[in-house]
Design an enzyme around this catalytic site. Structure first.
Site, PDB file in Angstrom:
ATOM      1  N   THR A 145     -30.627  16.763   8.910  1.00  0.00           N
ATOM      2  CA  THR A 145     -31.000  15.869  10.018  1.00  0.00           C
ATOM      3  C   THR A 145     -31.377  14.513   9.413  1.00  0.00           C
ATOM      4  OG1 THR A 145     -33.266  16.724   9.904  1.00  0.00           O
ATOM      5  CG2 THR A 145     -31.828  17.721  11.539  1.00  0.00           C
ATOM      6  N   GLU A 154     -39.819  24.765   8.583  1.00  0.00           N
ATOM      7  CA  GLU A 154     -39.926  25.154   7.185  1.00  0.00           C
ATOM      8  C   GLU A 154     -40.882  24.239   6.455  1.00  0.00           C
ATOM      9  OE1 GLU A 154     -38.420  28.006   5.806  1.00  0.00           O
ATOM     10  OE2 GLU A 154     -40.172  27.216   4.786  1.00  0.00           O
ATOM     11  N   ARG A 191     -41.499  23.310  -0.435  1.00  0.00           N
ATOM     12  CA  ARG A 191     -41.413  22.114  -1.276  1.00  0.00           C
ATOM     13  C   ARG A 191     -40.323  22.333  -2.309  1.00  0.00           C
ATOM     14  NH1 ARG A 191     -47.166  22.610  -3.692  1.00  0.00           N
ATOM     15  NH2 ARG A 191     -46.570  24.746  -3.253  1.00  0.00           N
ATOM     16  N   GLU A 192     -39.518  21.329  -2.535  1.00  0.00           N
ATOM     17  CA  GLU A 192     -38.505  21.457  -3.580  1.00  0.00           C
ATOM     18  C   GLU A 192     -39.210  21.684  -4.916  1.00  0.00           C
ATOM     19  OE1 GLU A 192     -35.451  18.447  -3.738  1.00  0.00           O
ATOM     20  OE2 GLU A 192     -35.263  18.469  -1.561  1.00  0.00           O
ATOM     21  N   PHE A 200     -52.609  16.557  -2.719  1.00  0.00           N
ATOM     22  CA  PHE A 200     -51.905  15.341  -2.277  1.00  0.00           C
ATOM     23  C   PHE A 200     -52.776  14.092  -2.336  1.00  0.00           C
ATOM     24  CE2 PHE A 200     -47.542  16.220  -0.849  1.00  0.00           C
ATOM     25  CZ  PHE A 200     -47.488  17.511  -1.347  1.00  0.00           C
ATOM     26  N   LEU A 201     -53.637  14.084  -3.333  1.00  0.00           N
ATOM     27  CA  LEU A 201     -54.440  12.883  -3.583  1.00  0.00           C
ATOM     28  C   LEU A 201     -54.154  12.355  -4.979  1.00  0.00           C
ATOM     29  CD1 LEU A 201     -57.986  13.521  -2.012  1.00  0.00           C
ATOM     30  CD2 LEU A 201     -56.153  12.046  -1.176  1.00  0.00           C
ATOM     31  N   CYS A 253     -37.473  14.176   2.357  1.00  0.00           N
ATOM     32  CA  CYS A 253     -38.208  14.586   3.563  1.00  0.00           C
ATOM     33  C   CYS A 253     -39.185  13.543   4.084  1.00  0.00           C
ATOM     34  CB  CYS A 253     -38.936  15.888   3.294  1.00  0.00           C
ATOM     35  SG  CYS A 253     -37.814  17.160   2.746  1.00  0.00           S
ATOM     36  N   ARG A 304     -32.964  12.014  -4.426  1.00  0.00           N
ATOM     37  CA  ARG A 304     -32.943  11.280  -3.154  1.00  0.00           C
ATOM     38  C   ARG A 304     -34.280  10.555  -2.937  1.00  0.00           C
ATOM     39  NH1 ARG A 304     -31.059  15.893   0.805  1.00  0.00           N
ATOM     40  NH2 ARG A 304     -32.188  17.102  -0.740  1.00  0.00           N
TER      41      ARG A 304
HETATM   42  C1  UGA Z   1     -42.304  18.081   1.459  1.00  0.00           C
HETATM   43  C2  UGA Z   1     -43.468  18.910   1.998  1.00  0.00           C
HETATM   44  O1  UGA Z   1     -44.502  18.978   1.000  1.00  0.00           O
HETATM   45  C3  UGA Z   1     -43.006  20.327   2.355  1.00  0.00           C
HETATM   46  O2  UGA Z   1     -44.080  21.056   2.937  1.00  0.00           O
HETATM   47  C4  UGA Z   1     -41.849  20.209   3.371  1.00  0.00           C
HETATM   48  O3  UGA Z   1     -41.344  21.494   3.709  1.00  0.00           O
HETATM   49  C5  UGA Z   1     -40.740  19.381   2.761  1.00  0.00           C
HETATM   50  O4  UGA Z   1     -41.241  18.069   2.427  1.00  0.00           O
HETATM   51  C6  UGA Z   1     -39.639  19.255   3.802  1.00  0.00           C
HETATM   52  O5  UGA Z   1     -39.876  18.679   4.853  1.00  0.00           O
HETATM   53  O6  UGA Z   1     -38.569  19.841   3.609  1.00  0.00           O
HETATM   54  P1  UGA Z   1     -41.020  17.910  -0.884  1.00  0.00           P
HETATM   55  O7  UGA Z   1     -40.504  16.613  -0.350  1.00  0.00           O
HETATM   56  O8  UGA Z   1     -40.065  18.892  -1.443  1.00  0.00           O
HETATM   57  O9  UGA Z   1     -41.851  18.690   0.253  1.00  0.00           O
HETATM   58  O10 UGA Z   1     -42.051  17.587  -2.077  1.00  0.00           O
HETATM   59  P2  UGA Z   1     -43.620  17.264  -2.169  1.00  0.00           P
HETATM   60  O11 UGA Z   1     -44.224  18.176  -3.171  1.00  0.00           O
HETATM   61  O12 UGA Z   1     -44.253  17.207  -0.862  1.00  0.00           O
HETATM   62  O13 UGA Z   1     -43.600  15.790  -2.826  1.00  0.00           O
HETATM   63  C7  UGA Z   1     -43.075  14.676  -2.125  1.00  0.00           C
HETATM   64  C8  UGA Z   1     -43.325  13.402  -2.900  1.00  0.00           C
HETATM   65  O14 UGA Z   1     -44.716  13.065  -2.881  1.00  0.00           O
HETATM   66  C9  UGA Z   1     -42.942  13.452  -4.384  1.00  0.00           C
HETATM   67  O15 UGA Z   1     -42.278  12.262  -4.737  1.00  0.00           O
HETATM   68  C10 UGA Z   1     -44.272  13.546  -5.108  1.00  0.00           C
HETATM   69  O16 UGA Z   1     -44.231  13.005  -6.399  1.00  0.00           O
HETATM   70  C11 UGA Z   1     -45.160  12.733  -4.186  1.00  0.00           C
HETATM   71  N1  UGA Z   1     -46.601  13.071  -4.307  1.00  0.00           N
HETATM   72  C12 UGA Z   1     -47.046  14.297  -3.942  1.00  0.00           C
HETATM   73  C13 UGA Z   1     -47.492  12.101  -4.747  1.00  0.00           C
HETATM   74  O17 UGA Z   1     -47.110  10.962  -5.059  1.00  0.00           O
HETATM   75  N2  UGA Z   1     -48.811  12.423  -4.820  1.00  0.00           N
HETATM   76  C14 UGA Z   1     -49.294  13.642  -4.482  1.00  0.00           C
HETATM   77  O18 UGA Z   1     -50.530  13.847  -4.565  1.00  0.00           O
HETATM   78  C15 UGA Z   1     -48.384  14.601  -4.024  1.00  0.00           C
END
Ligand code: UGA
Length: 439
Positions: free
Chosen positions: A87, A161, A164-165, A259-260, A270, A337
Site C-alpha cells: 500500500t 501487522e 518489525r523488519e 523508541f527514544l 513503513c 527503503r
Molecule cells: C515499524 C513498526 O515498528 C512495526 O511495529 C510495524 O509493524 C512496521 O513498521 C510496519 O508498519 O510494517 P520497521 O519499520 O520494520 O517497523 O522498523 P522499526 O524498528 O520500527 O524502525 C524504524 C526506523 O526507526 C528505523 O530507521 C530505526 O533506526 C528508527 N528508530 C527506531 C530510531 O531512530 N530510534 C528509535 O529509538 C527506534
C-alpha cells in the site's frame, strides 16, 4: 489446522505465511510476481530476514507451505484469506490502495466461479493484513457485495501487522498484542483458535478501530523518535547528553524507554508512508493533523544533521574521502527503503566527497540505486585513507571493530556516530575526534 491463504509475498505476507505454517496450518501464498513465486518454489527468498529462510524451507518440505500466482486457486482452497499486498504512497501522500482493490476484485471473481454448493458449505473470512487507512474495510466489503452478490458465508476482518523488519519472526511468535477488527462472532472464534498458541493479549474491536490502531501506533512511534531527536538538538546546544535524558525519561512507565534513541532519523518503508497516509486521511475528514507534519519535518532535519556535522568536521567536503558504515534503514535487514543513508550519500557526493561504504547485507540493494560510492568488503576497507568515518546503522558486528587498526589506516581519525552506538570516551582516548547525536 486451518487452510490459510496469504496474498502478497512481501515482508508481511511471507513472514506471516511461514509462521502460520510453522504453527501447523496449511498455508498457500500468492503473488502476481511470477519470478518471485518461481524463486520461492526453489526456496530462494526475495529479501533477507533473520530466521525466515529455515522456517520457509522446513514448512515447504513438510508440505505445509506452497506458492502460487493464482488467487482463484488460493480462494478456493482457503478458509482464512489474508490480504498482505503493498500500500505505497501516492504523490499526494495518500495510500495507493489499487493493489488491495485488484486483489478484492480477483477474490470476488474466484468466489463467483465457485460452485454454489461449495460456497454455501465453506465459510471464509477475508482479512486486511497490510497497513491500510481506516475505511478500507468498508471498500472491500462494498466491492465484494457488488461483484460477488451471492457471497454466502464470507466475512471481512482487519488484523493489522506489527512486525518489525529484522525482528519479524520473534515479533510474530511473541507479539505485545494481537488486534482483530471483526463484527462477527464466527470470525472472532476463528481468530481465537488461530492465535491461541501465541498466548498474547488479544483485543477485539470493530473494523475501523482496528485499522486506526495500526496507523495511530506507527505514527506515535515515529513521533517518539522525532521527539527525542528534537531533544537531542537541545542537548547539543546546551552540552547535555541525550542518551542520559532518554534514560531518565524512559524509566517513567507512562513514557517507556523504547523508541527514544536519537540518531540519524527514522527510515524504512513503513513510518514515512504511514504518517503521510494518516495525515492525508485526517485531511479528508477535515482534521489538520499538523503534529504529524512536524514529526516528518523533524525527521528531515535530523537526516540533514549528519551532513552539517560532516561539514563542521571537514570544512570543505570536496576532495575528501568519507567511509560509511551501514546502509540499511536499520540493522538485521537488507532493506534500504527510505534509509537515511540515501539522502546522506547523495548529498556528500554532490558536494564532491569520495565515498567508501560497507554494510553486512544491504550493499547489493544500494548498488542498484547508487553507483557512485565504492562498495567495500569490510569496515576496514571502508575506513582506509578516509578523512572521516560515519556510522549510520548500528549493526552488532560493528561493536567488534578494532579502532586501533582503523585509526592507523585513516587519513585523519574523525568519526560521526549517527546512532550513538560507540563509547565516546573509548574512541576519544584512542585519539579520535568523535561526534555523536545529542551528546
Ligand atoms: C515499524 C513498526 O515498528 C512495526 O511495529 C510495524 O509493524 C512496521 O513498521 C510496519 O508498519 O510494517 P520497521 O519499520 O520494520 O517497523 O522498523 P522499526 O524498528 O520500527 O524502525 C524504524 C526506523 O526507526 C528505523 O530507521 C530505526 O533506526 C528508527 N528508530 C527506531 C530510531 O531512530 N530510534 C528509535 O529509538 C527506534
Amino acid at each position: 489446522m486451518k487452510q490459510i491463504g496469504v496474498i502478497g509475498a512481501g515482508h508481511v505476507g511471507l513472514v506471516t505465511g511461514a509462521c502460520f505454517a510453522h504453527l501447523g496450518h496449511s498455508v498457500i501464498i500468492a503473488d502476481n510476481d511470477r519470478r518471485k513465486i518461481e524463486e520461492l518454489k526453489k526456496l530462494q527468498l526475495p529479501f533477507f530476514e533473520p530466521g525466515l529462510e529455515p522456517l520457509v524451507k522446513k514448512a515447504v518440505s513438510a508440505h505445509r507451505l506452497s506458492f502460487t500466482t493464482s488467487i482463484s486457486q488460493l480462494t478456493a482452497e482457503s478458509e482464512i484469506i489474508f490480504i498482505a499486498v503493498g500500500t505505497p504512497s501516492t504523490s499526494t501522500g495518500r495510500a495507493d490502495l489499487s493493489s488491495v482493490e485488484q486483489v478484492t476484485v480477483e477474490i470476488a471473481s474466484a468466489l463467483r466461479s465457485l460452485e454454489q454448493k461449495e460456497r454455501k458449505k465453506q465459510y471464509r473470512v477475508i482479512v486486511e493484513k497490510s497497513t491500510v487507512p481506516v475505511l478500507t474495510g468498508e471498500w472491500v466489503q462494498r466491492t465484494l457485495a457488488l461483484l460477488a452478490p451471492e457471497k454466502e458465508n464470507v466475512d471481512i476482518a482487519a488484523n493489522p501487522e506489527f512486525l518489525r523488519e529484522g525482528n519479524a519472526i520473534e515479533d510474530f511468535f511473541k507479539p505485545d498484542r494481537i488486534v482483530i477488527g471483526t463484527e462477527n462472532m464466527r470470525a472472532e472464534k476463528i481468530f481465537r483458535e488461530l492465535y491461541a498458541p501465541l498466548s498474547a493479549p488479544m483485543i477485539f474491536t470493530d473494523i475501523k478501530s482496528a485499522e486506526l490502531i495500526k496507523h495511530a501506533s506507527n505514527s506515535f512511534l515515529a513521533l517518539k523518535i522525532s521527539y527525542i531527536n528534537a531533544v537531542s538538538q537541545i542537548c547539543e546546544r546546551v552540552g547535555a547528553d541525550v542518551t542520559k535524558v532518554a534514560k531518565g525519561m524512559g524509566l517513567d512507565h507512562r513514557i517507556g524507554g523504547a523508541f527514544l534513541e536519537a540518531g540519524a532519523g527514522y527510515g524504512g518503508s513503513c513510518f514515512s508512508k504511514d504518517i503521510k497516509a494518516f495525515i492525508a486521511l485526517a485531511e479528508e475528514v477535515h482534521y489538520p493533523f499538523t503534529l504529524l507534519k512536524e514529526v516528518e519535518a523533524i525527521n528531515r532535519r535530523q537526516q540533514e544533521t549528519i551532513l552539517h556535522k560532516a561539514r563542521e568536521m571537514l570544512w570543505n567536503l570536496k576532495g575528501k574521502r568519507i567511509g560509511i558504515l551501514g546502509l540499511s534503514f536499520k540493522p538485521n535487514t537488507d532493506d534500504i527503503r527510505e534509509s537515511p543513508a540515501i539522502f546522506l550519500l547523495q548529498s556528500l557526493h554532490q558536494e564532491g566527497a569520495a565515498l567508501q561504504c560497507y554494510d553486512p547485507k544491504a550493499m547489493n540493494n544500494m548498488k542498484r540505486l547508487l553507483s557512485f560510492p565504492k562498495y567495500c568488503k569490510d569496515p576496514y576497507t571502508a575506513a582506509r585513507n578516509a578523512h572521516l568515518l560515519i556510522l549510520l546503522t548500528e549493526w552488532q558486528e560493528f561493536k567488534k571493530i578494532d579502532f586501533v587498526e582503523i585509526k592507523k589506516s585513516m587519513k585523519t581519525p574523525r568519526i560521526i556516530d549517527g546512532r550513538n552506538f560507540f563509547n565516546p570516551c573509548d574512541l576519544r582516548n584512542l585519539g579520535f575526534i568523535y561526534k555523536g547525536i545529542g551528546r
